[in-house]
Scaffold this active site. Structure first.
Site, short mmCIF file in Angstrom:
data_model
loop_
_atom_site.label_atom_id
_atom_site.label_comp_id
_atom_site.label_asym_id
_atom_site.label_seq_id
_atom_site.Cartn_x
_atom_site.Cartn_y
_atom_site.Cartn_z
CG HIS A 1 -55.50 6.22 76.96
ND1 HIS A 1 -56.00 6.00 75.47
CD2 HIS A 1 -55.67 4.84 76.86
CE1 HIS A 1 -54.87 5.24 74.39
NE2 HIS A 1 -54.95 4.23 75.90
CG HIS B 1 -55.65 -0.79 76.35
ND1 HIS B 1 -56.89 0.04 76.29
CD2 HIS B 1 -54.60 0.00 76.12
CE1 HIS B 1 -56.61 0.90 76.05
NE2 HIS B 1 -55.41 0.72 76.10
CD GLU C 1 -47.52 -1.01 80.04
OE1 GLU C 1 -46.77 -1.15 79.39
OE2 GLU C 1 -48.62 -1.67 78.72
CG ASP C 2 -50.55 2.11 83.11
OD1 ASP C 2 -49.05 1.55 82.85
OD2 ASP C 2 -50.57 2.45 81.59
#
Length: 315
Positions: free
Chosen positions: A94, A118, A122-123
């Site tokens: 991705h 990006h 967050e992950d």
């Protein structure tokens, strides 16, 4: 590939081009990035070949900075190791595809690297400090702006999903006002998600397609990025209308207008936020988006002029 300006024109002197990722030796880089003893990550070995080749081809205009792009792929692959998407692909596909979309728009080196990283904050365990140490504060700033979390804190659990989405949209739009590149990364991120939306459950397909129609299509339109606007709209209507209707020659523009009417009252549109949200109004976000549009148009004209000049000189 094609004719274009020299790679230095698309890499800020104080950005990723002069960062640790660009200047450290191989052993120093592996130590800084925490990749010692990870030969499986050399040259992006964890990235499926087709995705990596696509990124390499798309970033030809940054060939003088290919080492930085390669090291961003390494760090992203390490951070996302073991993660997979709904379609079973390694998650790293991705961000690589997101950056390939950005490279198709001839975005600068910092934006390409930010596209690769990006989702890491967050992950994964990677932090903005880690990104700044490796690739500089400009990349870290773009990643921070693209991070979807609105940092609602412990109160988030008490909010319904619609309210959380609304607050996240506001936080996203606030961040986008600071740097036009954040908007473009967000649009590229959404475009790749839309390209793979068929792997999601039907109720999520509809919700995401509606959100795309309400927020991201008009956002691309306001910036003047027609290629992204058109594809986001085309993919959205594919999930919002029955297949039988899509075969009728109504035209994409009419179906898109119909989709927006269908979404009326089902959450706030971009215009709702820009016209009625007091926080965004106080921050002059509409004016900032107008400024971003001018920056994008200048970027496009600059590339077109440089490409024409290079083509003329080689003929």
């Amino acid at each position: 590939q094609g004719a274009g300006p020299p790679p230095s024109q698309w890499a800020a002197a104080d950005g990723a081009a002069s960062s640790a990722a660009a200047t450290l030796s191989a052993s120093e880089w592996l130590e800084l990035a925490g990749l010692q003893g990870r030969p499986d990550l050399a040259d992006g070995a964890r990235v499926p070949g087709e995705a990596l080749e696509g990124l390499t081809r798309a970033t030809w205009y940054l060939e003088g900075h290919s080492l930085v792009v390669q090291r961003a792929v390494q760090l992203a692959a390490a951070a996302h190791a073991g993660q997979a998407r709904k379609n079973g692909e390694p998650f790293i596909v991705h961000p690589v595809e997101t950056s390939t979309i950005l490279a198709g728009l001839k975005m600068d080196l910092d934006t390409i690297v930010a596209g690769l990283l990006h989702d890491t904050v967050e992950d994964t365990d990677l932090t903005l400090h880690d990104i700044a140490r490796c690739f500089g504060p400009s990349v870290a700033s773009i990643v921070e702006g693209d991070t979807k979390r609105s940092k609602l804190g412990v109160t988030a659990a008490a909010l319904d999903e619609a309210t959380k989405r609304s607050l996240n949209h506001r936080a996203m739009l606030v961040a986008m006002g600071e740097d036009w590149r954040i908007v473009v990364v967000k649009l590229a991120d959404r475009l790749h998600n839309m390209r793979t939306l068929r792997h999601m459950p039907r109720h999520k397909q509809v919700r995401i397609a509606r959100e795309t129609t309400q927020i991201f299509v008009p956002l691309a339109q306001k910036l003047g990025i027609e290629a992204l606007e058109y594809e986001l709209l085309r993919l959205s209507v594919q999930f919002l209308f029955p297949q039988q209707l899509l075969r009728v020659p109504y035209g994409l523009e009419l179906l898109g207008h119909w989709a927006r009417l269908q979404c009326w009252g089902l959450g706030q549109s971009l215009d709702d936020y820009l016209c009625r949200d007091q926080v965004l109004s106080e921050l002059d976000l509409p004016l900032k988006l107008d400024s971003h549009r001018q920056t994008w148009l200048q970027h496009s004209r600059q590339w077109d002029a440089a490409a024409s000049a290079a083509s003329a000189s080689s003929s």
